[in-house]
Write a protein that holds these residues in place. Structure first.
Motif, short mmCIF file in Angstrom:
data_model
loop_
_atom_site.label_atom_id
_atom_site.label_comp_id
_atom_site.label_asym_id
_atom_site.label_seq_id
_atom_site.Cartn_x
_atom_site.Cartn_y
_atom_site.Cartn_z
N LEU A 192 0.90 -1.10 0.06
CA LEU A 192 -0.01 -0.05 -0.12
C LEU A 192 0.73 1.39 0.10
N LEU A 193 2.04 1.41 0.68
CA LEU A 193 2.96 2.53 0.74
C LEU A 193 3.25 3.14 -0.55
N PRO A 194 3.32 2.61 -1.76
CA PRO A 194 3.61 3.25 -2.83
C PRO A 194 2.63 4.48 -3.20
N THR A 195 1.33 3.72 -3.00
CA THR A 195 0.45 4.35 -3.49
C THR A 195 0.12 5.71 -2.54
N MET A 196 0.18 5.28 -1.18
CA MET A 196 0.22 6.20 -0.21
C MET A 196 1.25 7.34 -0.41
N PHE A 197 2.27 7.03 -0.75
CA PHE A 197 3.48 8.11 -1.02
C PHE A 197 2.77 9.25 -2.18
N ILE A 198 2.32 8.57 -3.11
CA ILE A 198 1.85 9.58 -4.15
C ILE A 198 0.76 10.47 -3.90
N ALA A 199 -0.19 9.68 -2.85
CA ALA A 199 -1.30 10.37 -2.20
C ALA A 199 -1.03 11.63 -1.55
N THR A 200 0.00 11.47 -0.68
CA THR A 200 0.50 12.55 -0.03
C THR A 200 0.94 13.81 -0.83
N LEU A 201 1.32 13.57 -1.94
CA LEU A 201 1.66 14.56 -3.00
C LEU A 201 0.56 15.31 -3.42
N LEU A 202 -0.69 14.63 -3.55
CA LEU A 202 -1.90 15.10 -4.21
C LEU A 202 -2.43 16.58 -3.81
N PRO A 203 -2.59 16.82 -2.56
CA PRO A 203 -3.31 18.21 -2.30
C PRO A 203 -2.28 19.19 -2.70
N SER A 204 -1.11 19.00 -2.66
CA SER A 204 -0.37 20.11 -3.35
C SER A 204 -0.59 20.60 -4.79
N GLN A 205 -1.21 19.45 -5.54
CA GLN A 205 -1.37 19.65 -6.93
C GLN A 205 -2.92 20.11 -7.31
N TRP A 206 -3.60 20.22 -5.83
CA TRP A 206 -4.87 20.81 -6.29
C TRP A 206 -5.03 22.32 -6.59
N LYS A 207 -5.28 22.85 -7.70
CA LYS A 207 -5.57 24.26 -7.86
C LYS A 207 -6.64 24.79 -7.51
N ASN A 208 -7.89 24.29 -8.07
CA ASN A 208 -9.28 24.91 -7.77
C ASN A 208 -10.28 24.05 -8.55
N LEU A 209 -11.34 24.42 -8.61
CA LEU A 209 -12.28 23.69 -9.26
C LEU A 209 -12.27 23.16 -10.67
N LYS A 210 -11.33 23.93 -11.45
CA LYS A 210 -10.76 23.31 -12.75
C LYS A 210 -10.13 22.01 -12.64
N SER A 211 -9.67 21.70 -11.47
CA SER A 211 -8.80 20.37 -11.35
C SER A 211 -9.90 19.24 -11.41
N VAL A 212 -10.91 19.64 -11.43
CA VAL A 212 -12.09 18.31 -11.16
C VAL A 212 -11.83 17.42 -12.49
N TRP A 213 -12.36 18.19 -13.64
CA TRP A 213 -12.65 17.45 -14.94
C TRP A 213 -11.26 16.98 -15.55
N PRO A 214 -10.06 17.24 -15.23
CA PRO A 214 -8.83 16.63 -15.58
C PRO A 214 -8.53 15.34 -14.64
N TRP A 215 -8.78 15.62 -13.49
CA TRP A 215 -8.57 14.49 -12.58
C TRP A 215 -9.45 13.17 -12.86
N LEU A 216 -10.69 13.62 -13.00
CA LEU A 216 -11.86 12.86 -13.15
C LEU A 216 -11.50 11.95 -14.63
N THR A 217 -10.97 12.79 -15.60
CA THR A 217 -10.66 11.99 -16.83
C THR A 217 -9.36 11.15 -16.63
N SER A 218 -8.45 11.44 -15.82
CA SER A 218 -7.28 10.66 -15.42
C SER A 218 -7.83 9.35 -14.85
N ALA A 219 -8.67 9.65 -13.89
CA ALA A 219 -9.03 8.39 -13.16
C ALA A 219 -9.82 7.50 -13.65
N ILE A 220 -10.94 7.93 -14.59
CA ILE A 220 -11.58 6.97 -15.34
C ILE A 220 -10.82 6.46 -16.54
N VAL A 221 -9.81 7.21 -17.05
CA VAL A 221 -8.97 6.43 -18.28
C VAL A 221 -8.16 5.27 -17.42
#
Lengths: 100, 239
Positions: free
Chosen positions: B178-207
């Motif tokens: 699990l920790l490799p995924t968690m390592f990356i997860a801890t970097l995620l909040p710093s990448q959040w810009k604003n609501l405009k991040s929603v669609w690209p992130w959703l696209t990334s997740a679904i694809v």
């Protein structure tokens, strides 16, 4: 797995990572700040992280998903990587013990 | 990560021992935080069956939590080295921009003196150096000084995982998974810009989900993240 294969992988990945660190510095003269490539590179990390996390959660099961969500929440709240990892791992351990 | 488009600094860049000391002292807390994260990475390597010298070399030479966590998740026999290299390039592309920004600060400094220092470049040392340059002028000594505690913490923590009396038991096995995924997860909040991040992130997740399910899990990050980035680029601004 052969020791030399592992060593070769480490060296290749080490050179790759150093090339990324030094590459921007060396190539800065020819990379326009407002160019398409610079913009793609600037926007890529967050999207790559999301895609990576989805893949990890998919293979880690429900306990992995719980741990990852707790790690993200803890990082968003206190901005301490080690604390977020500890909280995430603790939550995953608990979820695993509960049979999730 | 937001890159400020700094103009070439009017101040002449230097590499002073005072700057080195200033950076070293300022970054001392990273001995602890990077040490803890390095320990976790070391335990993960240990769970994977990697030898102590290989694990230490990994943290010393690759020296990137992102790259190490991602390549760890791709570990297989035989090693998919090409995919690993592509993943390293894709996930560490931010270093290109950090380097380009540093060139704007230290452009008038001899490149042969900067290249060895860049070996230890990390997100935090870049941020600290950029901030210090605004206050005290660009000093490559500060970059080197602030980088050293971070590198010692990371590599030392990895080595400590092998010296500590810990075995690859149940919890360690879970950490490895699990920790490799968690390592990356801890970097995620710093990448959040604003609501405009929603669609690209959703696209990334679904694809990523579709690629992992129907193509090959090892390519889900690159293809999913690439599609999400293309959606990000459709926005007029990066904010």
């Amino acid at each position: 797995m052969h020791d030399l294969e592992v060593l070769a992988a480490i060296l290749i990945l080490g050179v790759t990572c150093y090339a990324m660190r030094a590459g921007g510095y060396v190539l800065a003269g020819s990379l326009r700040d407002d160019g398409v490539v610079a913009r793609f590179l600037r926007l890529a990390p967050g999207n790559l992280f999301v895609a990576f996390i989805v893949g990890g959660c998919l293979s880690g099961g429900l306990a992995g998903l719980v741990g990852t969500l707790v790690a993200i929440a803890a990082m968003a709240i206190n901005n301490r990587e080690w604390a977020a990892l500890g909280a995430g791992f603790g939550a995953a351990l608990m979820a695993s013990a509960l049979g999730m | 990560m937001t890159i400020t488009s700094a103009k070439t600094s009017p101040r002449v860049p230097t590499m002073t021992s005072a700057g080195f000391r200033r950076g070293l002292v300022a970054a001392l807390p990273f001995l602890l935080s990077n040490g803890a994260a390095g320990l976790v990475m070391g335990l993960t390597y240990k769970g994977l069956g990697l030898g102590a010298s290989h694990a230490f070399l990994f943290s010393l030479l690759v020296y990137s939590a992102t790259a190490q966590a991602i390549t760890l998740s791709m570990w297989a026999s035989p090693l998919p080295i090409v995919a690993m290299v592509v993943a390293c390039i894709a996930t560490n592309s931010r270093y290109l921009l950090m380097g380009a920004h540093l060139r704007q600060l230290f452009g008038r400094f001899a490149i042969r003196r900067m290249l060895p220092t860049l070996f230890l470049l990390a997100d935090a040392s870049w941020l600290m150096t950029s901030s210090d340059a605004e206050r005290n002028g660009p000093d490559a000594g500060y970059l080197l000084g602030s980088s050293i505690p971070m590198a010692i913490g990371w590599s030392g923590g990895t080595a400590l995982a092998y010296a500590a009396p810990l075995a690859a038991g149940g919890s360690l096995k879970l950490a490895g998974a699990l920790l490799p995924t968690m390592f990356i997860a801890t970097l995620l909040p710093s990448q959040w810009k604003n609501l405009k991040s929603v669609w690209p992130w959703l696209t990334s997740a679904i694809v990523a989900l579709l690629v992992a399910r129907f193509v090959d899990a090892s390519w889900s990050m690159l293809i999913g993240g690439g599609c999400g980035t293309l959606v990000s680029m459709m926005e007029r601004t990066d904010a």
